[in-house]
Design an enzyme around this catalytic site. Structure first.
Site, mmCIF file in Angstrom:
data_model
loop_
_atom_site.group_PDB
_atom_site.id
_atom_site.type_symbol
_atom_site.label_atom_id
_atom_site.label_comp_id
_atom_site.label_asym_id
_atom_site.label_seq_id
_atom_site.Cartn_x
_atom_site.Cartn_y
_atom_site.Cartn_z
ATOM 1 N N ARG A 82 0.873 -1.184 0.000
ATOM 2 C CA ARG A 82 0.000 0.000 0.000
ATOM 3 C C ARG A 82 0.906 1.229 0.000
ATOM 4 N NH1 ARG A 82 -5.066 0.242 3.647
ATOM 5 N NH2 ARG A 82 -5.688 1.638 1.964
ATOM 6 N N GLN B 165 -15.158 2.246 6.768
ATOM 7 C CA GLN B 165 -14.391 1.983 8.003
ATOM 8 C C GLN B 165 -15.017 2.676 9.221
ATOM 9 O OE1 GLN B 165 -13.032 2.898 5.068
ATOM 10 N NE2 GLN B 165 -10.952 2.135 4.798
ATOM 11 N N ASP C 135 -2.317 9.158 7.581
ATOM 12 C CA ASP C 135 -1.503 8.078 7.019
ATOM 13 C C ASP C 135 -0.113 8.562 6.649
ATOM 14 O OD1 ASP C 135 -3.646 5.777 6.524
ATOM 15 O OD2 ASP C 135 -4.542 7.729 6.178
ATOM 16 N N ASN D 188 -4.863 11.909 4.736
ATOM 17 C CA ASN D 188 -5.745 10.993 5.479
ATOM 18 C C ASN D 188 -6.831 10.493 4.542
ATOM 19 O OD1 ASN D 188 -6.354 9.705 8.010
ATOM 20 N ND2 ASN D 188 -8.169 11.002 8.154
ATOM 21 N N LYS D 189 -7.690 9.629 5.051
ATOM 22 C CA LYS D 189 -8.731 8.998 4.242
ATOM 23 C C LYS D 189 -9.527 10.017 3.436
ATOM 24 C CE LYS D 189 -9.343 5.462 3.910
ATOM 25 N NZ LYS D 189 -8.706 4.709 2.816
HETATM 26 O O1 MRU Z 1 -7.484 2.581 3.900
HETATM 27 P P1 MRU Z 1 -7.265 2.413 5.363
HETATM 28 O O2 MRU Z 1 -8.442 1.878 6.095
HETATM 29 O O3 MRU Z 1 -5.987 1.683 5.677
HETATM 30 O O4 MRU Z 1 -7.059 3.908 5.755
HETATM 31 C C1 MRU Z 1 -6.429 4.290 6.869
HETATM 32 C C2 MRU Z 1 -7.391 4.972 7.707
HETATM 33 O O5 MRU Z 1 -8.155 4.303 8.378
HETATM 34 C C3 MRU Z 1 -7.476 6.395 7.789
HETATM 35 O O6 MRU Z 1 -6.994 7.125 6.771
HETATM 36 C C4 MRU Z 1 -7.124 6.828 9.182
HETATM 37 O O7 MRU Z 1 -7.828 7.954 9.447
HETATM 38 C C5 MRU Z 1 -5.671 7.047 9.398
HETATM 39 S S1 MRU Z 1 -4.843 5.585 9.690
HETATM 40 C C6 MRU Z 1 -4.439 5.740 11.298
#
Ligand code: MRU
Length: 373
Positions: free
Chosen positions: A100, A204, A245, A256-257
């Site tokens: 990833r 999520q 992230d 971030n997401k």
């Molecule tokens: O795609 P994911 O579920 O791995 O994404 C990560 C996340 O859950 C978020 O971006 C989160 O807010 C930060 S990860 C601690």
């Protein structure tokens, strides 16, 4: 954190290592909240696939999984030649790092391990790999605990907090980043309420954050991703806390997401404080512009379909979009520092543009020799 499962309450981490079998044990996050199951990965290739397929997800959790994966890959090396061992490890690193691309934690975790795996023999380096992976996981737990103690002051009785995606304990080894202040406030008996954005396309927030909060008995509602602007306008949200992230130490930009940027713009518009909670492994000290961050684009099926469990308990994937349409699925976005009130770190709350100034406190010295390439 404590999980109540089959009527019994037990403490779990998201990931741990079984040294006797050289297996990594993971909570199968794709089955939550409907099923709680532990799975094993038996090789570093399987571990990389589990990260890619999001059996385990979340920046800190995939960081620790990659660290254990590197140690797992080190153990299978046969022979005594240091040079061939290093070549093997470089391949293991690449396999895990490419699973990833956006989160920096796996790269920071593995680079920090490699910079310290300098023992005189292969046998010695294999042992070092195990110890260093364990150290990364322990640091993740400690950092998240500290974030909890520091961030808890932001939550008072009656505070209504919005969070996006899952930056809870499932996204780390334990405690979480954005949720750690909530867990600390809950321990102090503060009464507050959390709004969880559902976080399409993988939900999520609806599946994982809501499950976590209900496991701990914290008051919450799931809201549709588009609902937070309305709630902010009506004065129903007091505070936003999200995770990250990859946060750029040089510029204060926060990845971030997908959807986080939208919430930050809305929070600014409504004068609502917007905080980002991160352990030190989430900081990228090298990149100097958010435009250079690799943003993962996932399969279009995630947007075109939805999955869940029917009333009879059957797992289903269903089509929810016009069958002949295509979809784009960028997984992360970047929030600029001017929209962020503060970054909650294990060493204190720091303004995003002051991360660089505070770099020594934030562990820059420990990793500057191995900045990710
Ligand atoms: O795609 P994911 O579920 O791995 O994404 C990560 C996340 O859950 C978020 O971006 C989160 O807010 C930060 S990860 C601690």
């Amino acid at each position: 954190m404590k999980v109540t499962h089959n009527g019994k309450s037990k403490h779990f981490r998201t990931v741990w290592f079984d040294k006797t079998k050289n297996h990594i044990r993971l909570i199968e996050q794709r089955l939550l909240p409907h099923q709680f199951k532990i799975i094993s990965t038996k090789s570093y290739q399987e571990t990389s696939q589990a990260i890619k397929d999001m059996v385990v997800r979340g920046a800190g959790a995939i960081g620790a999984t990659a660290a254990y994966g590197l140690a797992q890959g080190a153990q299978i090396f046969q022979g005594n030649g240091i040079k061939t061992f290093e070549k093997h490890i470089a391949k293991v690193f690449q396999t895990l790092a490419s699973a990833r691309p956006t989160a920096i934690d796996p790269i920071n975790a593995m680079q920090s391990m490699l910079s310290r795996m300098h023992g005189p023999s292969v046998a010695n380096r294999k042992l070092q790999a195990l110890d260093l992976a364990e150290e990364f996981a322990e640091d993740d737990v400690t950092h998240c605990q500290k974030i909890g103690h520091i961030g808890e002051q932001l939550i008072q009785n009656g505070t209504r907090v919005l969070t996006h995606c899952n930056a809870g304990w499932l996204a780390f080894v334990d405690h979480g980043s954005a949720t750690a202040p909530m867990y600390s406030a809950h321990e102090k008996n503060k009464k507050f309420h959390v709004f969880c954005d559902e976080t399409r396309p993988r939900s999520q927030g609806a599946a994982l954050t809501a499950w976590e909060l209900s496991q701990q008995g914290i008051s919450h509602d799931i809201i549709a991703d588009n609902a937070s602007g309305h709630l902010m306008q009506r004065g129903e949200i007091d505070l936003v806390i999200v995770g990250s992230d990859r946060t750029l130490g040089k510029t204060g930009e926060v990845t971030n997401k997908i959807g986080t940027y939208t919430k930050a713009v809305l929070a600014k518009r409504h004068g609502i404080p917007f905080y980002v909670a991160i352990p030190l492994s989430t900081i990228d000290w090298k990149i100097n512009s958010g435009l250079k961050i690799p943003i993962e684009e996932r399969a279009s099926e995630e947007v075109l379909r939805a999955w869940g469990v029917s009333d009879s308990g059957k797992r289903l994937s269903i089509s929810i979009a016009n069958p002949s349409s295509t979809a784009r699925n960028p997984s992360f976005d970047i929030t600029p520092p001017e929209l962020i009130t503060g970054i909650i770190t294990p060493v204190g709350i720091i303004q995003p543009k002051k991360l660089w100034k505070n770099r020594l406190k934030l562990g820059y010295d420990n990793i500057k020799k191995n900045l990710c390439s």
